[in-house]
Every structure is written in structure tokens, then in C-alpha cells.
Motif scaffolding. Structure first.
Motif, PDB file in Angstrom:
ATOM      1  N   ASP A 104       0.819  -1.213   0.000  1.00 27.60           N
ATOM      2  CA  ASP A 104       0.000   0.000   0.000  1.00 27.60           C
ATOM      3  C   ASP A 104       0.852   1.262   0.000  1.00 27.60           C
ATOM      4  N   LYS A 105       1.933   1.248   0.747  1.00 26.60           N
ATOM      5  CA  LYS A 105       2.747   2.454   0.882  1.00 26.60           C
ATOM      6  C   LYS A 105       3.706   2.655  -0.287  1.00 26.60           C
ATOM      7  N   LEU A 106       4.321   1.600  -0.766  1.00 18.95           N
ATOM      8  CA  LEU A 106       5.394   1.768  -1.746  1.00 18.95           C
ATOM      9  C   LEU A 106       5.046   1.258  -3.142  1.00 18.95           C
ATOM     10  N   VAL A 107       4.597   0.054  -3.227  1.00 25.24           N
ATOM     11  CA  VAL A 107       4.513  -0.617  -4.517  1.00 25.24           C
ATOM     12  C   VAL A 107       3.371  -0.091  -5.385  1.00 25.24           C
ATOM     13  N   GLU A 108       2.163   0.026  -4.836  1.00 22.76           N
ATOM     14  CA  GLU A 108       1.022   0.435  -5.650  1.00 22.76           C
ATOM     15  C   GLU A 108       1.190   1.847  -6.199  1.00 22.76           C
ATOM     16  N   LYS A 109       1.683   2.773  -5.394  1.00 26.45           N
ATOM     17  CA  LYS A 109       1.893   4.143  -5.859  1.00 26.45           C
ATOM     18  C   LYS A 109       2.906   4.159  -7.001  1.00 26.45           C
ATOM     19  N   TYR A 110       3.996   3.437  -6.850  1.00 24.01           N
ATOM     20  CA  TYR A 110       5.009   3.380  -7.901  1.00 24.01           C
ATOM     21  C   TYR A 110       4.427   2.777  -9.181  1.00 24.01           C
ATOM     22  N   LEU A 111       3.664   1.690  -9.057  1.00 25.35           N
ATOM     23  CA  LEU A 111       3.080   1.059 -10.237  1.00 25.35           C
ATOM     24  C   LEU A 111       2.057   1.963 -10.919  1.00 25.35           C
ATOM     25  N   HIS A 112       1.246   2.674 -10.154  1.00 22.84           N
ATOM     26  CA  HIS A 112       0.283   3.602 -10.748  1.00 22.84           C
ATOM     27  C   HIS A 112       1.004   4.680 -11.545  1.00 22.84           C
ATOM     28  N   ASP A 113       2.019   5.285 -10.935  1.00 26.36           N
ATOM     29  CA  ASP A 113       2.783   6.334 -11.621  1.00 26.36           C
ATOM     30  C   ASP A 113       3.461   5.784 -12.872  1.00 26.36           C
ATOM     31  N   PHE A 114       4.035   4.596 -12.761  1.00 18.06           N
ATOM     32  CA  PHE A 114       4.727   3.982 -13.892  1.00 18.06           C
ATOM     33  C   PHE A 114       3.771   3.731 -15.053  1.00 18.06           C
ATOM     34  N   MET A 115       2.590   3.190 -14.759  1.00 17.51           N
ATOM     35  CA  MET A 115       1.629   2.880 -15.821  1.00 17.51           C
ATOM     36  C   MET A 115       1.093   4.150 -16.480  1.00 17.51           C
ATOM     37  N   VAL A 116       0.819   5.177 -15.697  1.00 11.77           N
ATOM     38  CA  VAL A 116       0.335   6.429 -16.278  1.00 11.77           C
ATOM     39  C   VAL A 116       1.402   7.027 -17.189  1.00 11.77           C
ATOM     40  N   LYS A 117       2.655   6.995 -16.762  1.00 16.83           N
ATOM     41  CA  LYS A 117       3.740   7.519 -17.609  1.00 16.83           C
ATOM     42  C   LYS A 117       3.882   6.701 -18.885  1.00 16.83           C
ATOM     43  N   ARG A 118       3.742   5.385 -18.802  1.00 17.80           N
ATOM     44  CA  ARG A 118       3.848   4.531 -19.985  1.00 17.80           C
ATOM     45  C   ARG A 118       2.725   4.796 -20.973  1.00 17.80           C
ATOM     46  N   ILE A 119       1.508   4.964 -20.470  1.00 16.92           N
ATOM     47  CA  ILE A 119       0.363   5.162 -21.359  1.00 16.92           C
ATOM     48  C   ILE A 119       0.396   6.525 -22.028  1.00 16.92           C
ATOM     49  N   PHE A 120       0.770   7.555 -21.276  1.00 20.99           N
ATOM     50  CA  PHE A 120       0.732   8.903 -21.816  1.00 20.99           C
ATOM     51  C   PHE A 120       2.089   9.415 -22.278  1.00 20.99           C
ATOM     52  N   ASN A 121       3.042   8.513 -22.452  1.00 19.33           N
ATOM     53  CA  ASN A 121       4.372   8.892 -22.913  1.00 19.33           C
ATOM     54  C   ASN A 121       4.284   9.351 -24.362  1.00 19.33           C
ATOM     55  N   LYS A 122       4.772  10.543 -24.610  1.00 20.51           N
ATOM     56  CA  LYS A 122       4.753  11.057 -25.978  1.00 20.51           C
ATOM     57  C   LYS A 122       6.117  10.822 -26.604  1.00 20.51           C
ATOM     58  N   LYS A 123       6.104  10.548 -27.921  1.00 20.40           N
ATOM     59  CA  LYS A 123       7.369  10.384 -28.638  1.00 20.40           C
ATOM     60  C   LYS A 123       8.089  11.705 -28.699  1.00 20.40           C
ATOM     61  N   LYS A 124       9.394  11.633 -28.515  1.00 21.68           N
ATOM     62  CA  LYS A 124      10.181  12.880 -28.561  1.00 21.68           C
ATOM     63  C   LYS A 124      11.032  12.888 -29.792  1.00 21.68           C
TER      64      LYS A 124
END
Length: 124
Positions: A104-124
Motif C-alpha cells: 500500500d505504501k510503496l509498490v502500488e503508488k510506484y506502479l500507478h505512476d509507472f503505468m500512467v507515464k507509460r500510457i501517456f508517454n509522448k514520442k520525442k
């Protein structure tokens, strides 16, 4: 009517079809841009899912074979394969309990942030 008013009305009639044509072209371009943006996002997400799935499957297989190797090695060292597999099972049970208490404290927050960054990652 004066001549100036007549010319102004004629110019408005000429501008209106041009303005209407430009508006239609703008809307068509905006729709096409939106469609292409959606297609790009879908292809990026699909490509990421395919490559990430492959990496995950290879990681699971590596983990599985490493577990068997460790269990067989410990079994030889202790003279009992059952003991070797039991030690590996206890190791995984310990890791599972640790993960349960910190998720609850470490893993889920990191995974949520990681998935949002992966989905909304724009090509540079």
C-alpha cells in the motif's frame, strides 16, 4: 440603396461561401488530426503491451528455472530435495508477506505512476 451598401453586401456574399469552405476544411482537418492522434496512442500502447508481455514472460521463465536450480542445489547440499524445495518455498512465502505489508505504501503508488507515464508517454 447606395452603391457602397450594394458593394458591401456583394462582398459579404463572396466572403460567406469562402468562410464556410474554410470552416468546413478546418473541421475536417481537426477531425483527421484527432483520428490520427488516437491511432498513434493506440499503436504505442499496443506495442508497449506486446513488448512488455514478452519481457514479463521471459522474466517469469527465468525466475522459474532459477527457483528450480536453487531448490535442487539446496537439496543436494542438505541431502534432501524435499528440504531444498521447502527452503525455497519458505523464502517465497517470506517475500510474499513482506510485499503484502509494504504494497500500500510503496509498490502500488510506484506502479500507478509507472503505468500512467507509460500510457501517456509522448514520442520525442
Amino acid at each position: 440603396m447606395s452603391e457602397t451598401q450594394t458593394q458591401t453586401q456583394e462582398q459579404e456574399r463572396k466572403v460567406s461561401p469562402d468562410l464556410l469552405a474554410l470552416l468546413k476544411e478546418y473541421i475536417a482537418t481537426k477531425v483527421e488530426l484527432t483520428r490520427l492522434t488516437v491511432i498513434e496512442r493506440l499503436t504505442v500502447v499496443t506495442a508497449n503491451l506486446i513488448t512488455d508481455s514478452f519481457v514479463l514472460i521471459m522474466g517469469i521463465l527465468t525466475f522459474l528455472f532459477a527457483s528450480f536450480t536453487l531448490a535442487l542445489y539446496l537439496g543436494e547440499e542438505f541431502g534432501s530435495y524435499a528440504l531444498g524445495f521447502g527452503i525455497v518455498a519458505l523464502l517465497y512465502l517470506t517475500l510474499a508477506l513482506v510485499m503484502y505489508f509494504i504494497k500500500d505504501k510503496l509498490v502500488e503508488k510506484y506502479l500507478h505512476d509507472f503505468m500512467v507515464k507509460r500510457i501517456f508517454n509522448k514520442k520525442k
